[in-house]
Every structure is written in structure tokens, then in C-alpha cells.
Design a protein around this motif. Structure first.
Motif, PDB file in Angstrom:
ATOM      1  N   THR A  10       0.822  -1.208   0.000  1.00 42.20           N
ATOM      2  CA  THR A  10       0.000   0.000   0.000  1.00 42.20           C
ATOM      3  C   THR A  10       0.856   1.257   0.000  1.00 42.20           C
ATOM      4  OG1 THR A  10      -0.166  -0.116   2.418  1.00 42.20           O
ATOM      5  CG2 THR A  10      -1.952  -1.095   1.137  1.00 42.20           C
ATOM      6  N   ALA A  11       0.274   2.335  -0.505  1.00 39.62           N
ATOM      7  CA  ALA A  11       0.986   3.603  -0.615  1.00 39.62           C
ATOM      8  C   ALA A  11       1.040   4.350   0.704  1.00 39.62           C
ATOM      9  CB  ALA A  11       0.323   4.483  -1.675  1.00 39.62           C
ATOM     10  N   ASN A  12       0.027   4.157   1.537  1.00 41.14           N
ATOM     11  CA  ASN A  12      -0.046   4.864   2.818  1.00 41.14           C
ATOM     12  C   ASN A  12      -0.890   4.041   3.784  1.00 41.14           C
ATOM     13  OD1 ASN A  12      -2.924   5.759   2.336  1.00 41.14           O
ATOM     14  ND2 ASN A  12      -1.934   6.881   0.665  1.00 41.14           N
ATOM     15  N   SER A  13      -1.268   4.628   4.900  1.00 41.64           N
ATOM     16  CA  SER A  13      -1.993   3.873   5.922  1.00 41.64           C
ATOM     17  C   SER A  13      -3.442   3.576   5.545  1.00 41.64           C
ATOM     18  CB  SER A  13      -1.970   4.634   7.253  1.00 41.64           C
ATOM     19  OG  SER A  13      -2.589   5.895   7.119  1.00 41.64           O
ATOM     20  N   ASN A  14      -3.964   4.189   4.499  1.00 39.74           N
ATOM     21  CA  ASN A  14      -5.329   3.913   4.061  1.00 39.74           C
ATOM     22  C   ASN A  14      -5.394   2.557   3.379  1.00 39.74           C
ATOM     23  OD1 ASN A  14      -6.360   6.411   4.940  1.00 39.74           O
ATOM     24  ND2 ASN A  14      -5.657   7.407   3.056  1.00 39.74           N
ATOM     25  N   ARG A  15      -6.369   1.756   3.775  1.00 38.82           N
ATOM     26  CA  ARG A  15      -6.480   0.416   3.206  1.00 38.82           C
ATOM     27  C   ARG A  15      -6.887   0.432   1.731  1.00 38.82           C
ATOM     28  NH1 ARG A  15      -6.621  -3.839   7.096  1.00 38.82           N
ATOM     29  NH2 ARG A  15      -5.173  -3.168   8.707  1.00 38.82           N
ATOM     30  N   ASN A  16      -7.390   1.544   1.221  1.00 36.60           N
ATOM     31  CA  ASN A  16      -7.777   1.602  -0.195  1.00 36.60           C
ATOM     32  C   ASN A  16      -6.697   2.283  -1.036  1.00 36.60           C
ATOM     33  OD1 ASN A  16      -8.059   4.274   0.525  1.00 36.60           O
ATOM     34  ND2 ASN A  16     -10.286   4.358   0.230  1.00 36.60           N
ATOM     35  N   SER A  17      -5.421   2.077  -0.651  1.00 37.64           N
ATOM     36  CA  SER A  17      -4.318   2.687  -1.393  1.00 37.64           C
ATOM     37  C   SER A  17      -3.319   1.665  -1.923  1.00 37.64           C
ATOM     38  CB  SER A  17      -3.588   3.702  -0.504  1.00 37.64           C
ATOM     39  OG  SER A  17      -2.901   3.044   0.558  1.00 37.64           O
ATOM     40  N   PRO A  18      -3.793   0.551  -2.532  1.00 34.04           N
ATOM     41  CA  PRO A  18      -2.815  -0.423  -3.029  1.00 34.04           C
ATOM     42  C   PRO A  18      -1.954   0.177  -4.140  1.00 34.04           C
ATOM     43  CG  PRO A  18      -4.979  -0.906  -3.938  1.00 34.04           C
ATOM     44  CD  PRO A  18      -5.186   0.158  -2.886  1.00 34.04           C
ATOM     45  N   CYS A  19      -0.668  -0.119  -4.097  1.00 32.63           N
ATOM     46  CA  CYS A  19       0.240   0.348  -5.157  1.00 32.63           C
ATOM     47  C   CYS A  19       0.875  -0.822  -5.892  1.00 32.63           C
ATOM     48  CB  CYS A  19       1.308   1.271  -4.582  1.00 32.63           C
ATOM     49  SG  CYS A  19       2.355   0.521  -3.320  1.00 32.63           S
ATOM     50  N   GLU A  20       0.669  -2.034  -5.380  1.00 35.29           N
ATOM     51  CA  GLU A  20       1.180  -3.223  -6.074  1.00 35.29           C
ATOM     52  C   GLU A  20       0.401  -4.435  -5.587  1.00 35.29           C
ATOM     53  OE1 GLU A  20       5.513  -4.931  -7.399  1.00 35.29           O
ATOM     54  OE2 GLU A  20       5.255  -4.519  -5.257  1.00 35.29           O
ATOM     55  N   ILE A  21       0.156  -5.355  -6.496  1.00 34.29           N
ATOM     56  CA  ILE A  21      -0.468  -6.625  -6.148  1.00 34.29           C
ATOM     57  C   ILE A  21       0.328  -7.751  -6.776  1.00 34.29           C
ATOM     58  CG2 ILE A  21      -2.083  -6.507  -8.126  1.00 34.29           C
ATOM     59  CD1 ILE A  21      -4.071  -8.133  -6.454  1.00 34.29           C
ATOM     60  N   GLY A  22       0.513  -8.814  -6.009  1.00 30.04           N
ATOM     61  CA  GLY A  22       1.086 -10.045  -6.518  1.00 30.04           C
ATOM     62  C   GLY A  22       0.058 -11.148  -6.374  1.00 30.04           C
ATOM     63  N   LEU A  23      -0.071 -11.989  -7.376  1.00 30.54           N
ATOM     64  CA  LEU A  23      -1.048 -13.085  -7.355  1.00 30.54           C
ATOM     65  C   LEU A  23      -0.408 -14.336  -7.937  1.00 30.54           C
ATOM     66  CD1 LEU A  23      -4.811 -12.969  -8.203  1.00 30.54           C
ATOM     67  CD2 LEU A  23      -3.373 -14.736  -9.223  1.00 30.54           C
ATOM     68  N   VAL A  24      -0.481 -15.421  -7.184  1.00 27.17           N
ATOM     69  CA  VAL A  24       0.046 -16.712  -7.618  1.00 27.17           C
ATOM     70  C   VAL A  24      -1.086 -17.719  -7.626  1.00 27.17           C
ATOM     71  CG1 VAL A  24       1.658 -18.581  -7.112  1.00 27.17           C
ATOM     72  CG2 VAL A  24       2.341 -16.205  -6.696  1.00 27.17           C
ATOM     73  N   ARG A  25      -1.304 -18.348  -8.775  1.00 27.67           N
ATOM     74  CA  ARG A  25      -2.359 -19.367  -8.871  1.00 27.67           C
ATOM     75  C   ARG A  25      -1.742 -20.739  -8.651  1.00 27.67           C
ATOM     76  NH1 ARG A  25      -4.621 -21.350 -13.753  1.00 27.67           N
ATOM     77  NH2 ARG A  25      -3.954 -19.448 -14.816  1.00 27.67           N
ATOM     78  N   VAL A  26      -2.349 -21.494  -7.744  1.00 26.02           N
ATOM     79  CA  VAL A  26      -1.874 -22.829  -7.392  1.00 26.02           C
ATOM     80  C   VAL A  26      -2.938 -23.847  -7.767  1.00 26.02           C
ATOM     81  CG1 VAL A  26      -1.188 -24.361  -5.503  1.00 26.02           C
ATOM     82  CG2 VAL A  26      -0.435 -21.973  -5.510  1.00 26.02           C
ATOM     83  N   GLU A  27      -2.534 -24.870  -8.518  1.00 28.11           N
ATOM     84  CA  GLU A  27      -3.435 -25.962  -8.881  1.00 28.11           C
ATOM     85  C   GLU A  27      -2.748 -27.281  -8.574  1.00 28.11           C
ATOM     86  OE1 GLU A  27      -4.494 -25.425 -12.967  1.00 28.11           O
ATOM     87  OE2 GLU A  27      -5.789 -23.687 -12.570  1.00 28.11           O
ATOM     88  N   ASP A  28      -3.432 -28.120  -7.830  1.00 25.36           N
ATOM     89  CA  ASP A  28      -2.893 -29.428  -7.441  1.00 25.36           C
ATOM     90  C   ASP A  28      -1.513 -29.272  -6.796  1.00 25.36           C
ATOM     91  OD1 ASP A  28      -2.947 -32.159  -7.082  1.00 25.36           O
ATOM     92  OD2 ASP A  28      -2.115 -32.606  -9.063  1.00 25.36           O
ATOM     93  N   PHE A  29      -1.407 -28.308  -5.882  1.00 29.71           N
ATOM     94  CA  PHE A  29      -0.194 -28.033  -5.109  1.00 29.71           C
ATOM     95  C   PHE A  29       0.977 -27.509  -5.950  1.00 29.71           C
ATOM     96  CE2 PHE A  29      -2.364 -31.366  -2.583  1.00 29.71           C
ATOM     97  CZ  PHE A  29      -2.530 -30.672  -1.390  1.00 29.71           C
ATOM     98  N   GLU A  30       0.722 -27.076  -7.163  1.00 32.63           N
ATOM     99  CA  GLU A  30       1.780 -26.530  -8.010  1.00 32.63           C
ATOM    100  C   GLU A  30       1.453 -25.091  -8.387  1.00 32.63           C
ATOM    101  OE1 GLU A  30       4.585 -27.987  -8.872  1.00 32.63           O
ATOM    102  OE2 GLU A  30       4.127 -29.935  -7.945  1.00 32.63           O
TER     103      GLU A  30
END
Length: 304
Positions: A10-30
Motif C-alpha cells: 500500500t501507498a499509505n496507511s489507508n487500506r484503499n491505497s494499493p500500489c502493487e499486487i502479486g497473485l500466484v495461482r496454485v493448482e494441485d499443489f503446483e
């Protein structure tokens, strides 16, 4: 076992200030897909402390899309898979508050927390911060960059699930004594420990104001050393106000030992108060007690 692991910066203390997201999809433990996006917050204001942590600033994201555009790219994953996050109370809160900001419906999905799972099954640790758990498990981490944190979260979950023979998301509830969190168009239900304690001896608080999202909700907290930010009673009241419990001494029921910053720095040089020594004793016996500095406590309280 299929899920997505996510992490927000996040950019600051406000919860609606995301500046980056990472997402990893896992299927069958991979891990089958890894994605990360820089995000321009709506007001594009960065607190210097946040920039110090993750290295992202206003200029870094000035030409990046806002969250609503990024979410369109990730919406299918959020709607098709349950979510895992390390300290899910923070990341799910960022997701909810930012969806609210853009008037976007919540996805219909479940979620859970690898931080809480780690506390249940990894014995002998005195800190369950993400970097501490990664070091303990030998997982590489570029801390406070969203994709690296999401990958680490996914790897921790995969190892814990395999070690504990968890093959479905629903089994998390029984194996780790956790209530599975839910998101829906009508609202959400927080993920939390199943057994919580609200007995308060000296003060009474309206439990309708408690915050089940907080890491201290239902947890027993002990303070040691001199706090620099506030007097100890004020810190204890902050814990009680969100539904936690405070105790004067270390017992088998203690979940967190909060150490004043001055003594925490001495701890790094080998100093240990009587409470720290007693906490280590219970930790060695298999009890789950986590040591936090005053600064870490303030960060967690201020994010609730």
C-alpha cells in the motif's frame, strides 16, 4: 488443492491505497501462474515510510493503471479460486476497501490465512513475521515486493497443506482450528481462530465494537519494558478495545509478548527480561508465543 495466494503493498496507511499486487495461482499443489502489477492509487499519495519499505513512490506508478483496471484482469481468478494470504486480515481488508472505493462487488469466494496456520503448526519460532517463517523454512524472499511475498505465501501454504494432509480448502477449518473467511456480494465474514476469549477483569467493552479482523482479536497480550509511544495502560486498552485480552504475566495462554522498542533493541544484543526468559521457556515446551517490538505492535494496531 487449488487456490490463489495474494499480497498487496500500500501507498499509505489507508487500506484503499494499493500500489502493487502479486497473485500466484496454485493448482494441485503446483504454482501454475504468477502475476504482479503496479497500481496507481486514486490520490497517488505515498507515505515516506511505506516507500522506504517497498521502494515504490508516486513517480513509480504515475503512468500505471488504477485498481479497477487491474481487477478486470484478475477478476476471473478471484471468482474461481479461494484466497490465501499471509496476514489475511490486512490483504483482504485492502481488497474490500479498494473494491468499495470503486463500487465493485466482492467476489463470491472463501479465504484463509497462512500466518494463523503457521502459528498453529510451526513450533519453536519466537516470531511469525513472513521473513522469519521464510528463513525458518528456507524460502527465498524479497520482502515487501508483492509477487515475492505472494510466492512465499503460496509456498508456505503448499508445505503446510502437504505436511498436514490437507487436500481441500474446507479441511483448513478442522486441521488448524480456523474459521474460514468468506467474501460475497452481500458482505464478508472474517477468518479467525475458532476459540476466542473475551473475559476482561478490570474494564468492560461493548463486544459489538470488537474487530475480528485484528491479529489481536481473542488473543492474550503481555507487555514488557518501557513503551515510548504511550503508557502501558493505554496500549492495553487498545488491545481490549478490539477484542483482545491483556495479562500482567507470561502463562501458557499468552499469544503475544510486546517489548518496548528500547528493550527490543537490547534484545538484539542479548538482553532478556524475566518475561522474555519465561516466554522462551514456554516456547520450548511447545506453546505458541510470538515476540513483537513496540513498533510492530503499533503498525498492526494502526492497520486494524
Amino acid at each position: 488443492m487449488d487456490f490463489i495466494a495474494i499480497d498487496f503493498e500500500t501507498a499509505n496507511s489507508n487500506r484503499n491505497s494499493p500500489c502493487e499486487i502479486g497473485l500466484v495461482r496454485v493448482e494441485d499443489f503446483e504454482m501454475v501462474e504468477k502475476q504482479s502489477f503496479l497500481i496507481r492509487p486514486k490520490d497517488n499519495y505515498f507515505d515516506p515510510y511505506n516507500t522506504f519499505l517497498h521502494g515504490i513512490s508516486e513517480s513509480t506508478v504515475e503512468n500505471e493503471p488504477e485498481f479497477d483496471e487491474i481487477y478486470e484482469l484478475l477478476k476471473k481468478d478471484f471468482e474461481s479460486y479461494p484466497i490465501i494470504a499471509y496476514n489475511a486480515s490486512f490483504d483482504i481488508s485492502v481488497l474490500r476497501h479498494t473494491l468499495n472505493l470503486y463500487d465493485i462487488d466482492y467476489p463470491e469466494t472463501n479465504y484463509s490465512c497462512t500466518y494463523q496456520m503457521s502459528r498453529e503448526v510451526l513450533k519453536g519460532l519466537f516470531s511469525f513475521k513472513l521473513d522469519s517463517v521464510c528463513k525458518y523454512l528456507g524460502i527465498e524472499l524479497d520482502h515487501h515486493r508483492a509477487l515475492s511475498d505472494a510466492e512465499a505465501c503460496a509456498e508456505i501454504a503448499i508445505r503446510i497443506f502437504k505436511d498436514n494432509e490437507v487436500t481441500s480448502f474446507e479441511a483448513i477449518s478442522q486441521k488448524f482450528n480456523l474459521r474460514i473467511g468468506q467474501l460475497s456480494k452481500g458482505g464478508y465474514r472474517p477468518s479467525a481462530k475458532k476459540s476466542t476469549r473475551h473475559k476482561i477483569s478490570d474494564l468492560e467493552f461493548d463486544d459489538s465494537d470488537f474487530n475480528p479482523d485484528s491479529l489481536f482479536y481473542g488473543q492474550t497480550v503481555v507487555f514488557t519494558g518501557t513503551l515510548q509511544s504511550m503508557v502501558r495502560k493505554e496500549a492495553q486498552i487498545k488491545v481490549l478495545e478490539i477484542g483482545g485480552n491483556c495479562s500482567r504475566g507470561i502463562t501458557v495462554d499468552t499469544n503475544y509478548l510486546i517489548v518496548g522498542d528500547q528493550d527490543y533493541r537490547k534484545f538484539g544484543e542479548g538482553f532478556k527480561s524475566s518475561k522474555m526468559k519465561k516466554a522462551e521457556k514456554y516456547l520450548a515446551q511447545g506453546n505458541s508465543i510470538e515476540l513483537l517490538s513496540e513498533s510492530q505492535f503499533l503498525e498492526m494496531i494502526n492497520n486494524d
